[in-house]
Design a protein around this motif. Structure first.
Motif, PDB file in Angstrom:
ATOM      1  N   ALA A   1       0.546  -0.987   0.226  1.00  0.00           N
ATOM      2  CA  ALA A   1      -0.401  -0.549   0.025  1.00  0.00           C
ATOM      3  C   ALA A   1       0.504   1.209   0.322  1.00  0.00           C
ATOM      4  O   ALA A   1       0.334   1.768  -0.501  1.00  0.00           O
ATOM      5  CB  ALA A   1      -0.855   0.201   1.401  1.00  0.00           C
ATOM      6  N   ALA A   2       2.036   0.923   0.421  1.00  0.00           N
ATOM      7  CA  ALA A   2       2.778   2.295   0.939  1.00  0.00           C
ATOM      8  C   ALA A   2       3.534   2.628  -1.081  1.00  0.00           C
ATOM      9  O   ALA A   2       3.448   3.992  -1.265  1.00  0.00           O
ATOM     10  CB  ALA A   2       3.413   1.895   1.658  1.00  0.00           C
ATOM     11  N   ILE A   3       3.100   1.464  -1.264  1.00  0.00           N
ATOM     12  CA  ILE A   3       3.859   2.036  -3.019  1.00  0.00           C
ATOM     13  C   ILE A   3       2.592   1.880  -3.770  1.00  0.00           C
ATOM     14  O   ILE A   3       2.920   1.544  -5.066  1.00  0.00           O
ATOM     15  CB  ILE A   3       4.870   1.073  -3.793  1.00  0.00           C
ATOM     16  N   GLY A   4       1.158   1.660  -3.536  1.00  0.00           N
ATOM     17  CA  GLY A   4       0.327   1.981  -4.971  1.00  0.00           C
ATOM     18  C   GLY A   4       0.233   1.191  -5.279  1.00  0.00           C
ATOM     19  O   GLY A   4      -0.544   0.216  -6.026  1.00  0.00           O
ATOM     20  N   LEU A   5       0.145   0.028  -4.442  1.00  0.00           N
ATOM     21  CA  LEU A   5       0.706  -1.728  -5.225  1.00  0.00           C
ATOM     22  C   LEU A   5      -1.059  -2.566  -3.877  1.00  0.00           C
ATOM     23  O   LEU A   5      -1.138  -1.981  -2.982  1.00  0.00           O
ATOM     24  CB  LEU A   5       1.404  -2.321  -5.603  1.00  0.00           C
ATOM     25  N   ILE A   6      -1.318  -3.922  -4.361  1.00  0.00           N
ATOM     26  CA  ILE A   6      -1.321  -4.947  -3.665  1.00  0.00           C
ATOM     27  C   ILE A   6      -0.938  -5.874  -3.477  1.00  0.00           C
ATOM     28  O   ILE A   6       0.257  -6.419  -4.644  1.00  0.00           O
ATOM     29  CB  ILE A   6      -3.265  -5.694  -4.130  1.00  0.00           C
ATOM     30  N   PRO A   7      -0.366  -6.707  -2.390  1.00  0.00           N
ATOM     31  CA  PRO A   7       0.047  -8.479  -2.130  1.00  0.00           C
ATOM     32  C   PRO A   7      -0.320  -8.648  -3.353  1.00  0.00           C
ATOM     33  O   PRO A   7      -1.364  -9.561  -4.037  1.00  0.00           O
ATOM     34  CB  PRO A   7      -0.739  -8.634  -1.011  1.00  0.00           C
ATOM     35  N   ASP A   8       0.654  -9.360  -3.705  1.00  0.00           N
ATOM     36  CA  ASP A   8       0.657 -10.601  -4.626  1.00  0.00           C
ATOM     37  C   ASP A   8       1.543 -11.974  -3.800  1.00  0.00           C
ATOM     38  O   ASP A   8       1.607 -12.305  -3.349  1.00  0.00           O
ATOM     39  CB  ASP A   8       1.491 -10.402  -5.901  1.00  0.00           C
ATOM     40  N   GLY A   9       1.669 -13.244  -4.698  1.00  0.00           N
ATOM     41  CA  GLY A   9       1.906 -14.410  -4.696  1.00  0.00           C
ATOM     42  C   GLY A   9       0.756 -15.041  -3.796  1.00  0.00           C
ATOM     43  O   GLY A   9       1.372 -15.627  -3.111  1.00  0.00           O
ATOM     44  N   GLY A  10      -0.742 -14.978  -3.350  1.00  0.00           N
ATOM     45  CA  GLY A  10      -1.703 -15.429  -3.295  1.00  0.00           C
ATOM     46  C   GLY A  10      -1.611 -15.179  -1.682  1.00  0.00           C
ATOM     47  O   GLY A  10      -1.998 -15.816  -0.750  1.00  0.00           O
ATOM     48  N   ALA A  11      -1.010 -13.356  -1.329  1.00  0.00           N
ATOM     49  CA  ALA A  11      -1.338 -13.287   0.066  1.00  0.00           C
ATOM     50  C   ALA A  11      -2.726 -13.398   0.157  1.00  0.00           C
ATOM     51  O   ALA A  11      -2.344 -13.282   1.495  1.00  0.00           O
ATOM     52  CB  ALA A  11      -0.726 -11.963  -0.358  1.00  0.00           C
ATOM     53  N   HIS A  12      -3.301 -12.723  -1.131  1.00  0.00           N
ATOM     54  CA  HIS A  12      -4.387 -11.942  -0.076  1.00  0.00           C
ATOM     55  C   HIS A  12      -5.308 -13.801   0.586  1.00  0.00           C
ATOM     56  O   HIS A  12      -6.029 -13.529   1.200  1.00  0.00           O
ATOM     57  CB  HIS A  12      -5.473 -11.775  -1.355  1.00  0.00           C
ATOM     58  N   TRP A  13      -4.808 -15.162  -0.150  1.00  0.00           N
ATOM     59  CA  TRP A  13      -5.676 -15.906  -0.213  1.00  0.00           C
ATOM     60  C   TRP A  13      -5.509 -16.502   1.010  1.00  0.00           C
ATOM     61  O   TRP A  13      -6.132 -17.005   2.409  1.00  0.00           O
ATOM     62  CB  TRP A  13      -5.169 -16.967  -0.822  1.00  0.00           C
ATOM     63  N   GLN A  14      -4.081 -16.278   1.850  1.00  0.00           N
ATOM     64  CA  GLN A  14      -3.179 -16.742   2.655  1.00  0.00           C
ATOM     65  C   GLN A  14      -3.691 -15.628   4.072  1.00  0.00           C
ATOM     66  O   GLN A  14      -4.432 -16.555   5.165  1.00  0.00           O
ATOM     67  CB  GLN A  14      -2.072 -16.940   2.664  1.00  0.00           C
ATOM     68  N   LEU A  15      -4.000 -14.543   3.859  1.00  0.00           N
ATOM     69  CA  LEU A  15      -3.819 -13.773   4.482  1.00  0.00           C
ATOM     70  C   LEU A  15      -5.353 -13.943   5.473  1.00  0.00           C
ATOM     71  O   LEU A  15      -5.902 -13.704   6.615  1.00  0.00           O
ATOM     72  CB  LEU A  15      -3.235 -12.529   4.643  1.00  0.00           C
ATOM     73  N   VAL A  16      -5.889 -13.802   4.046  1.00  0.00           N
ATOM     74  CA  VAL A  16      -7.595 -14.238   5.317  1.00  0.00           C
ATOM     75  C   VAL A  16      -7.849 -14.521   5.735  1.00  0.00           C
ATOM     76  O   VAL A  16      -9.179 -15.212   6.647  1.00  0.00           O
ATOM     77  CB  VAL A  16      -8.929 -14.075   4.172  1.00  0.00           C
TER      78      VAL A  16
END
Length: 265
Positions: A140-155
């Motif tokens: 978020a600090a550079i205007g992007l979103i997590p990748d590499g499946g991070a959303h799936w893991q984190l939620v």
């Protein structure tokens, strides 16, 4: 069987095999192990070598230098040119190699575990993390979103609200918070994660390969299967276990009050 003389060598990975345990260590310490195209190629090759080696029963993923991994190398021209292609054709196959592996992977985390580096740590089956280490979704600090499946893991680990807060707030998750959320198994003193992971891997390497392989298969599938589907998968794979020489020998060892020796047969 792999030994120091026959183990493959890589430019950006430190690779070794000893007593049934392969260590795949990200080795760009001057860049905090930031992942670039060369590292991705070496990681894919090292993963394939460990998977194909019958002498390897457990794989430890670690990082050289001051931290585990600082994320993607933003200076890599290939990433900047077509990030979607790099994610789908570069990163995803190496992440899939961890989840599809017949062998358990243990992440040994020290220092920064950031960006897509955190995705690799979360993709491992088990994880050991040092007290001062942290996971950091800084996108978020550079205007992007997590990748590499991070959303799936984190939620799945944090729940929606905490996962969203960690992403949009670019929060650092300290080791104790990672352990409490189930992102890692255990927290160890600074300077000991690699050895703790090796000790754990050594114990697992003495265990039953079918148990480790089949339990991983069932658990990974259970996240998206119904109870009935998971039950049927268990039953099928239990049939494979029961008929194995390992199970027969282990049951005999139990009654004889001696330690079983598992060969994978």
């Amino acid at each position: 069987m792999t030994d120091a003389a026959t183990a493959p060598t890589f430019d950006t990975i430190a690779y070794s095999v000893e007593d049934g345990v392969a260590v795949i260590a990200l080795n760009r310490p001057d860049n905090l192990n930031a992942m670039n195209s060369a590292l991705l190629r070496d990681l894919a090759a090292a993963s394939a070598a460990a998977e194909a080696d019958d002498a390897v029963r457990v794989i430890v993923l670690a990082g050289e230098g001051k931290g585990f991994c600082s994320g993607a190398d933003l200076a890599d021209a290939a990433i900047a040119a077509d990030v979607e292609k790099v994610l789908m054709e570069g990163y995803k196959p190496t992440l899939d190699a961890i989840s599809a592996s017949a062998k358990p992977w243990i992440a040994a985390i020290h220092g920064a575990c950031a960006g897509i580096g955190a995705s690799y740590a979360m993709q491992c089956d088990l994880a050991v993390m040092e007290e001062s280490a942290y996971m950091y979704e800084a996108f978020a600090a550079i205007g992007l979103i997590p990748d590499g499946g991070a959303h799936w893991q984190l939620v799945r680990a944090l729940g929606y609200k905490r996962a969203y807060a960690a992403i949009v707030g670019a929060e650092k998750l300290p080791a104790e918070a990672c352990a409490a959320a189930g992102l890692v198994n255990t927290v160890v003193p600074d300077g000991t994660a690699r050895q703790a992971a090796l000790n754990w891997a050594g114990r697992l390497a003495q265990g039953a390969p079918r148990t480790m392989r089949h339990a991983k298969t069932v658990l990974r599938a259970a996240a998206t299967e119904s109870f009935d589907e998971s039950f049927a998968r268990e039953a099928s794979l239990q049939g494979d276990c029961v008929g194995s020489e390992d199970a027969k020998n282990a049951i005999a060892a139990f009654f004889a009050k001696r330690k079983p020796v598992f060969t994978g047969a």
